[in-house]
Design a protein around this motif. Structure first.
Motif: not given
Length: 323
Positions: A136-143, A155-160
């Protein structure tokens, strides 16, 4: 041989119909506010649900990297070449070019699926709960990092990835409770609430639900990207719960089609992209919208057929030599 679960075959089939329908609908979403809202409503939960189910069936634990390369990366490379050639043939590309690091259209899912299964190896070093929190942290931070864009679908990999981890962690007993839950009307309430949420958001664009770009490329205020992503992660879970409450539990004549949804996913792009090139000037009203949905069901059924499955299996035998 272990008996297949009709519930998940049904779930994957209906999700695949929504994927095809969403792609058929996309060229017309600017024609009417309802189509626009319907499109984003579908995209809020249909791929997250597929990803969660993929995580659920990864409960046996991390697969060997060698096997993942054979089962996922080789088909990815094959279809990347195939789509690149097809796009050149129909004029979507001026000339043939191949970049294995930039997935063609829907092929991001294969690349991400490989990465999610590789990332699952983290549970060998950390608890699954910690990996979920980290996802969840990676999904938020990667953006917040523009360097992560379409390359390798990072982006999609870490977001989902959180959906994959939720699927991995959700107890089988919870799924059984959802299957047996009698109050199906709750799903309708959840779906209505989700649709109204989409309808009331005038700022939404496709990258809110695609998760494929950094915040500064699709938000007027990129600093708010983290909260926005968290909201849509939650919205996706709400949509998944509602969807799973409505999935029929019994086996029907169509249930076996749900075994071949990845085949449909990989092949339907040839039809969708080919039709988009033809650029039909059609006004979509309620009748045409129904026709698009029926066409989505028929295409999904056709590509799920036993014969198409046999063709794919023959292709796999050629594509997957002993490593």
């Amino acid at each position: 041989m272990k008996k297949r679960d009709a519930y998940f075959d049904n779930a994957k089939l209906f999700l695949m119909i929504l994927v095809v329908f969403g792609h058929f609908l996309q060229p017309y979403i600017e024609d009417h506010p309802l189509y626009n809202d319907l499109y984003y409503f579908i995209f809020t939960f249909h791929m997250p649900a597929f990803i969660l189910i993929s995580g659920y069936f990864a409960k046996k634990g991390p697969k060997p990297i060698k096997l993942l390369v054979k089962k996922i990366l080789l088909p990815y490379a094959f279809f990347q070449i195939l789509y690149s050639g097809y796009y050149t043939l129909i004029g979507l590309q001026d000339s043939f070019s191949l970049d294995l690091g930039i997935p063609q259209w829907s092929l991001w899912f294969l690349l991400s699926l490989f990465c999610w299964n590789v990332l699952l190896h983290l549970i060998n070093y950390f608890s699954a709960k910690k990996v979920l929190i980290g996802s969840v942290i990676m999904a938020v931070v990667v953006g917040y990092f523009p360097i992560f864009d379409h390359f390798l679908a990072i982006q999609r990999t870490l977001t989902f990835f959180p959906y994959f981890m939720v699927g991995y962690m959700v107890p089988k007993a919870w799924i059984e409770k959802i299957k047996a839950y009698p109050k199906r009307w709750i799903a309708v309430v959840l779906f209505c609430g989700l649709f109204l949420f989409i309808k009331g958001n005038d700022l939404i664009n496709k990258y809110w639900v695609f998760g494929s770009k950094p915040y500064d490329e699709y938000l007027n205020h990129p600093s708010l990207g983290g909260p926005q992503r968290l909201i849509f992660l939650a919205a996706g879970l709400i949509g998944i719960i509602a969807f799973m409450l409505l999935v029929p539990r019994n086996r029907y004549f169509f249930s076996n089609w749900g075994r071949n949804t990845l085949t449909v996913y990989l092949l339907h792009g040839f039809v969708v992209k080919g039709l988009r090139v033809l650029d039909f000037d059609v006004e979509i009203r309620s009748t045409e919208l129904l026709f698009l949905f029926i066409a989505s069901m028929l295409l999904t059924a056709a590509l799920s057929s036993k014969r198409v499955g046999q063709w794919i299996e023959k292709g796999k035998q050629v594509l997957q030599p002993s490593l």
